[in-house]
Design an enzyme around this catalytic site. Structure first.
Site, short mmCIF file in Angstrom:
data_model
loop_
_atom_site.label_atom_id
_atom_site.label_comp_id
_atom_site.label_asym_id
_atom_site.label_seq_id
_atom_site.Cartn_x
_atom_site.Cartn_y
_atom_site.Cartn_z
N GLN A 41 0.81 -1.23 0.00
CA GLN A 41 0.00 0.00 0.00
C GLN A 41 0.84 1.28 0.00
O GLN A 41 0.51 2.23 -0.68
CB GLN A 41 -0.92 -0.03 1.22
CG GLN A 41 -1.90 1.11 1.28
CD GLN A 41 -2.75 1.04 2.55
OE1 GLN A 41 -2.69 0.07 3.29
NE2 GLN A 41 -3.53 2.06 2.79
N VAL A 64 -4.82 1.30 -3.79
CA VAL A 64 -6.00 1.09 -4.65
C VAL A 64 -7.04 2.20 -4.54
O VAL A 64 -8.02 2.18 -5.27
CB VAL A 64 -6.67 -0.29 -4.41
CG1 VAL A 64 -5.74 -1.43 -4.76
CG2 VAL A 64 -7.20 -0.41 -2.99
N TYR A 156 -19.61 -5.55 12.42
CA TYR A 156 -18.99 -5.61 11.07
C TYR A 156 -19.56 -4.54 10.14
O TYR A 156 -18.87 -4.04 9.24
CB TYR A 156 -19.17 -7.02 10.50
CG TYR A 156 -18.17 -7.39 9.43
CD1 TYR A 156 -16.80 -7.42 9.69
CD2 TYR A 156 -18.59 -7.71 8.14
CE1 TYR A 156 -15.89 -7.76 8.71
CE2 TYR A 156 -17.69 -8.06 7.15
CZ TYR A 156 -16.33 -8.08 7.44
OH TYR A 156 -15.44 -8.43 6.46
N LYS A 163 -18.66 -5.98 1.61
CA LYS A 163 -18.40 -7.36 1.14
C LYS A 163 -19.55 -7.86 0.25
O LYS A 163 -19.33 -8.60 -0.70
CB LYS A 163 -18.19 -8.31 2.32
CG LYS A 163 -16.88 -8.07 3.09
CD LYS A 163 -15.65 -8.18 2.22
CE LYS A 163 -14.36 -8.21 3.02
NZ LYS A 163 -13.17 -8.03 2.16
N LYS A 193 -7.03 -13.99 12.88
CA LYS A 193 -6.56 -12.79 13.57
C LYS A 193 -5.46 -12.10 12.74
O LYS A 193 -4.30 -12.49 12.77
CB LYS A 193 -6.04 -13.12 14.97
CG LYS A 193 -5.79 -11.87 15.77
CD LYS A 193 -5.65 -12.14 17.24
CE LYS A 193 -5.46 -10.82 17.98
NZ LYS A 193 -5.42 -11.01 19.40
N LEU A 195 -4.18 -8.01 11.02
CA LEU A 195 -4.23 -6.57 11.29
C LEU A 195 -5.62 -6.00 11.00
O LEU A 195 -6.17 -5.22 11.79
CB LEU A 195 -3.20 -5.89 10.37
CG LEU A 195 -2.54 -4.61 10.83
CD1 LEU A 195 -1.83 -4.82 12.16
CD2 LEU A 195 -1.56 -4.13 9.77
N ALA A 196 -6.21 -6.42 9.89
CA ALA A 196 -7.53 -5.89 9.50
C ALA A 196 -8.58 -6.23 10.55
O ALA A 196 -9.42 -5.39 10.89
CB ALA A 196 -7.93 -6.45 8.13
N1 NAD Z 1 -8.99 -11.85 8.68
C1 NAD Z 1 -10.20 -12.32 8.51
O1 NAD Z 1 -10.83 -12.86 9.43
C2 NAD Z 1 -10.84 -12.24 7.16
C3 NAD Z 1 -11.94 -13.08 6.88
C4 NAD Z 1 -12.51 -13.00 5.62
C5 NAD Z 1 -12.02 -12.11 4.67
N2 NAD Z 1 -10.97 -11.32 4.99
C6 NAD Z 1 -10.47 -10.39 3.97
O2 NAD Z 1 -9.16 -10.75 3.59
C7 NAD Z 1 -8.53 -9.62 3.00
C8 NAD Z 1 -7.13 -9.46 3.60
O3 NAD Z 1 -7.24 -9.03 4.95
P1 NAD Z 1 -6.42 -9.68 6.14
O4 NAD Z 1 -7.41 -10.17 7.14
O5 NAD Z 1 -5.38 -10.60 5.63
O6 NAD Z 1 -5.76 -8.40 6.83
P2 NAD Z 1 -4.39 -7.59 6.56
O7 NAD Z 1 -4.51 -6.39 7.42
O8 NAD Z 1 -3.23 -8.47 6.72
O9 NAD Z 1 -4.52 -7.18 5.03
C9 NAD Z 1 -5.30 -6.10 4.58
C10 NAD Z 1 -4.50 -5.44 3.48
O10 NAD Z 1 -5.25 -4.40 2.86
C11 NAD Z 1 -4.31 -3.44 2.46
N3 NAD Z 1 -4.95 -2.16 2.12
C12 NAD Z 1 -5.84 -1.43 2.86
N4 NAD Z 1 -6.12 -0.28 2.22
C13 NAD Z 1 -5.41 -0.29 1.05
C14 NAD Z 1 -5.25 0.62 -0.03
N5 NAD Z 1 -5.89 1.81 -0.07
N6 NAD Z 1 -4.43 0.28 -1.07
C15 NAD Z 1 -3.77 -0.90 -1.05
N7 NAD Z 1 -3.86 -1.80 -0.05
C16 NAD Z 1 -4.66 -1.48 0.99
C17 NAD Z 1 -3.39 -3.31 3.67
O11 NAD Z 1 -2.18 -2.67 3.35
C18 NAD Z 1 -3.20 -4.78 4.00
O12 NAD Z 1 -2.10 -5.31 3.33
C19 NAD Z 1 -9.47 -8.45 3.25
O13 NAD Z 1 -10.28 -8.23 2.11
C20 NAD Z 1 -10.33 -8.94 4.38
O14 NAD Z 1 -11.59 -8.30 4.48
C21 NAD Z 1 -10.36 -11.36 6.20
#
Ligand code: NAD
Length: 254
Positions: A41, A64, A156, A163, A193, A195-196
């Site tokens: 990012q 993005v 959420y 989503k 678990k 960062l998001a």
């Molecule tokens: N962790 C969960 O329980 C879970 C469950 C289902 C879906 N997801 C989805 O998985 C995906 C990845 O998330 P994660 O849980 O691995 O967390 P994460 O925090 O590791 O990853 C989120 C990523 O989004 C990037 N991001 C945010 N804003 C951005 C921008 N403007 N431009 C570019 N990148 C940007 C961050 O830099 C980070 O790398 C997300 O879409 C999240 O909603 C997560």
């Protein structure tokens, strides 16, 4: 080590650290023979991704929320690597104060930001990749979604709505990219678990609620999510498009 993806080049957007779902996808796809190209990012994230990815040539900045940043990044990828076989979009963002309490308290601005970064961005990257002819024929796009698109999960809120939009984007994109043999799918991952997730109020309760509902009482791992991502990127999945595949250890059943 396998060779499911040998000879394939895949762009992964969204590695923040070793807990990221995108990192699980990257590890499995690399093990399966893919050459992985990473977008991060901003400079702050670059530092932490660089601890995982030693080859700086494979790291490219892409925010993005900016069309210019996406175009610059994809041009750079094409210049360095030529066309690619796939793109993983593992990106979402909402402000912390949108992820607590009642959805009635959502602000217009916070709602729009969550939609922009978490849902519209899939259309934006697909459009840039198409315009720049970055994707091979055939190619695969995978995004990450969550069950909060279908059910009202505590706290959420705007992210659940984003989503739902993201999953609809998957279906429309699958229709419109079908002729160019670009498949578009989503993985609905169980709670992990990362960062998001820590941005969601009471996230420990969310993680516990999810664990209690898995079929074996154990969380899904980022490697398990990565396994399905590798399948969707492979030629074994040429018949799958416009779909949402659960990788949540059965949480959606129970
Ligand atoms: N962790 C969960 O329980 C879970 C469950 C289902 C879906 N997801 C989805 O998985 C995906 C990845 O998330 P994660 O849980 O691995 O967390 P994460 O925090 O590791 O990853 C989120 C990523 O989004 C990037 N991001 C945010 N804003 C951005 C921008 N403007 N431009 C570019 N990148 C940007 C961050 O830099 C980070 O790398 C997300 O879409 C999240 O909603 C997560």
């Amino acid at each position: 080590m396998g060779n499911l993806l040998s000879g394939k080049k895949i762009v992964i957007m969204g590695v923040a650290n070793k807990r990221s779902i995108a990192w699980g996808c990257a590890k499995v796809m690399t093990e399966q023979g893919a050459e992985v190209i990473y977008t991060y990012q901003n400079e702050r994230l670059k530092k932490s991704v660089s601890r995982l990815v030693k080859n700086g040539n494979h790291l490219i900045e892409c925010d993005v929320s900016s069309d210019e940043s996406i175009t610059t990044a994809f041009n750079e990828i094409k210049q360095r690597f030529g066309q690619v076989d796939g793109l993983v979009h593992a990106i979402a963002y909402a402000k912390k104060d949108e992820l607590e309490g009642s959805i009635l308290n959502s602000s217009r601005e916070g709602y729009a930001l969550a939609q922009d970064v978490s849902a519209y961005s899939l259309l934006a990257v697909a459009k840039a990749a198409t315009d720049l002819q970055l994707l091979k024929d055939p190619a695969s796009i995978v995004t990450l979604t969550y069950f909060g698109s279908e059910r009202a999960i505590p706290n959420y809120n705007v992210m659940g709505v984003a989503k739902a939009a993201l999953e609809a984007n998957v279906r429309y994109l699958a229709r419109d990219l079908g002729e160019s043999h670009v498949r578009v799918n989503a993985i609905s991952a169980g709670a992990v678990k990362t960062l998001a997730v820590t941005g969601i109020n009471d996230h420990n309760e969310l993680l516990k609620m999810s664990r209690d509902r898995t079929v074996d009482g154990q969380d899904v791992t980022i490697d398990e999510i990565g396994g399905t991502c590798a399948f969707l990127m492979s030629d074994l999945a040429t018949g799958v498009t416009g779909d949402v595949i659960y990788v949540d250890k059965g949480v959606h059943l129970i």
